[in-house]
Motif scaffolding. Structure first.
Motif, PDB file in Angstrom:
ATOM      1  N   ALA A 117       0.831  -1.204   0.000  1.00 47.27           N
ATOM      2  CA  ALA A 117       0.000   0.000   0.000  1.00 47.27           C
ATOM      3  C   ALA A 117       0.867   1.256   0.000  1.00 47.27           C
ATOM      4  O   ALA A 117       0.598   2.220  -0.740  1.00 47.27           O
ATOM      5  CB  ALA A 117      -0.927  -0.006   1.210  1.00 47.27           C
ATOM      6  N   LYS A 118       1.901   1.249   0.827  1.00 49.03           N
ATOM      7  CA  LYS A 118       2.803   2.402   0.907  1.00 49.03           C
ATOM      8  C   LYS A 118       3.476   2.649  -0.435  1.00 49.03           C
ATOM      9  O   LYS A 118       3.552   3.792  -0.915  1.00 49.03           O
ATOM     10  CB  LYS A 118       3.855   2.149   1.990  1.00 49.03           C
ATOM     11  N   ASP A 131      -4.788  11.220  -7.383  1.00 49.03           N
ATOM     12  CA  ASP A 131      -5.279  12.024  -6.259  1.00 49.03           C
ATOM     13  C   ASP A 131      -5.394  11.133  -5.024  1.00 49.03           C
ATOM     14  O   ASP A 131      -6.356  10.387  -4.873  1.00 49.03           O
ATOM     15  CB  ASP A 131      -6.647  12.610  -6.629  1.00 49.03           C
ATOM     16  N   ILE A 132      -4.416  11.212  -4.119  1.00 49.57           N
ATOM     17  CA  ILE A 132      -4.386  10.316  -2.962  1.00 49.57           C
ATOM     18  C   ILE A 132      -5.450  10.654  -1.927  1.00 49.57           C
ATOM     19  O   ILE A 132      -5.609   9.936  -0.939  1.00 49.57           O
ATOM     20  CB  ILE A 132      -3.004  10.328  -2.283  1.00 49.57           C
ATOM     21  N   GLY A 133      -6.202  11.736  -2.143  1.00 55.42           N
ATOM     22  CA  GLY A 133      -7.297  12.074  -1.248  1.00 55.42           C
ATOM     23  C   GLY A 133      -8.649  11.681  -1.807  1.00 55.42           C
ATOM     24  O   GLY A 133      -9.673  11.850  -1.140  1.00 55.42           O
ATOM     25  N   SER A 134      -8.655  11.146  -3.015  1.00 56.92           N
ATOM     26  CA  SER A 134      -9.902  10.814  -3.690  1.00 56.92           C
ATOM     27  C   SER A 134     -10.477   9.480  -3.210  1.00 56.92           C
ATOM     28  O   SER A 134      -9.776   8.472  -3.164  1.00 56.92           O
ATOM     29  CB  SER A 134      -9.661  10.742  -5.208  1.00 56.92           C
ATOM     30  N   GLY A 140     -10.397   2.144  -5.417  1.00 62.91           N
ATOM     31  CA  GLY A 140      -9.802   1.320  -6.467  1.00 62.91           C
ATOM     32  C   GLY A 140      -8.497   0.692  -6.030  1.00 62.91           C
ATOM     33  O   GLY A 140      -8.238  -0.484  -6.323  1.00 62.91           O
ATOM     34  N   LEU A 141      -7.670   1.454  -5.329  1.00 65.15           N
ATOM     35  CA  LEU A 141      -6.394   0.924  -4.849  1.00 65.15           C
ATOM     36  C   LEU A 141      -6.625  -0.197  -3.851  1.00 65.15           C
ATOM     37  O   LEU A 141      -5.946  -1.232  -3.895  1.00 65.15           O
ATOM     38  CB  LEU A 141      -5.573   2.038  -4.191  1.00 65.15           C
ATOM     39  N   ALA A 151     -14.528  -3.141   4.004  1.00 62.85           N
ATOM     40  CA  ALA A 151     -13.575  -2.532   4.932  1.00 62.85           C
ATOM     41  C   ALA A 151     -13.029  -1.225   4.367  1.00 62.85           C
ATOM     42  O   ALA A 151     -12.812  -0.256   5.106  1.00 62.85           O
ATOM     43  CB  ALA A 151     -12.434  -3.502   5.218  1.00 62.85           C
ATOM     44  N   VAL A 152     -12.802  -1.183   3.057  1.00 57.37           N
ATOM     45  CA  VAL A 152     -12.325   0.053   2.427  1.00 57.37           C
ATOM     46  C   VAL A 152     -13.413   1.116   2.476  1.00 57.37           C
ATOM     47  O   VAL A 152     -13.151   2.280   2.800  1.00 57.37           O
ATOM     48  CB  VAL A 152     -11.889  -0.211   0.975  1.00 57.37           C
ATOM     49  N   ALA A 153     -14.645   0.725   2.174  1.00 53.26           N
ATOM     50  CA  ALA A 153     -15.765   1.676   2.209  1.00 53.26           C
ATOM     51  C   ALA A 153     -15.943   2.268   3.600  1.00 53.26           C
ATOM     52  O   ALA A 153     -16.344   3.434   3.753  1.00 53.26           O
ATOM     53  CB  ALA A 153     -17.045   0.978   1.750  1.00 53.26           C
TER      54      ALA A 153
END
Length: 242
Positions: A117-118, A131-134, A140-141, A151-153
């Motif tokens: 992830a990093k 855009d890392i704030g999107s 998607g990532l 969990a992402v949501a």
């Protein structure tokens, strides 16, 4: 041996430092015994979720730097990045708050995918203009990393992992960390900045020796009438024992 690395995914030197550290670790004989943990840090917590302007605009207006100075800095950092095989595109960088991205890293860590992830966040931010704030990008990532969609949501509907990120910030303050990247080895040794790989190699070796000091074998063991072990034959500055 445990190595904690405080860094921000919006920090260009942090990606360069990651590459240099990885090069040193790859050559370290005891690398399989090393645990690496990424810790969160924000260079500008006050940054809005989205900033209307370029990286040059941001640094020149919010940081009070002359545009010419910023451009020179970009050229220098990009050249350093190329030396590590990285292709920085400062003209395409999307300025955004990194807090939720750090929460995603903590989620990934819970599933053994922290480094992946990093790596993606740093590369996508500095090399691919993402855009890392999107929410769309981070969702998607998360899917590409194989993380559970629910969990992402949850990162966008709750404060999940927010306290973990803030705890990293607090520990950084407690350790006196005021800039990143910052590397802490076994909470005994600290290295600030994107040091050359050779410096990381020396630090790894010193920390390993500190944690694994030389131990004498059979010292004071049985073998003589008084229960002590005679010294084995050896030579010194005054000659050799007989």
């Amino acid at each position: 041996m445990k190595i904690e690395i405080w860094s921000d995914v919006a920090c260009p030197w942090c990606y360069i430092g990651k590459r240099r550290f990885e090069a040193a670790l790859a050559e370290f004989p005891h690398r399989d015994a090393v645990e690496v943990q990424w810790r969160s840090y924000q260079l500008d917590p006050s940054l809005p979720e989205h900033y209307d302007g370029t990286e040059l605009d941001y640094l020149s207006t919010r940081k009070g730097m002359a545009p010419e100075q910023v451009s020179q800095m970009f050229d220098h950092v990009a050249a350093q990045a190329r030396g590590e095989g990285l292709d920085y595109r400062f003209d395409a960088v999307v300025v955004a708050n990194s807090f939720t991205a750090h929460r995603l890293i903590h989620l990934a860590a819970a599933h053994g995918k922290q480094d992946a992830a990093k790596e993606r966040l740093l590369s996508d931010h500095f090399e691919h203009g993402q855009d890392i704030g999107s929410r769309d990008y981070l969702t998607g990532l998360g899917g590409e990393l194989g993380l559970d969609a629910g969990a992402v949501a949850e990162l966008f509907t709750s404060d999940k992992y927010a306290d973990d990120v803030r705890q990293d910030f607090a520990e950084a303050r407690a350790l006196g960390i005021s800039g990143v990247p910052f590397f802490v080895i076994d909470r005994k040794f600290g290295l600030s900045g994107a040091q050359p790989s050779a410096t990381f190699s020396m630090a790894l070796e010193r920390a390993w020796q500190d944690a694994h000091p030389l131990a004498m074998v059979n010292a004071g063991g049985p073998g003589t009438e008084d229960g002590t072990e005679k010294d084995g034959g050896a030579c010194g500055p005054q000659g050799c024992a007989v």
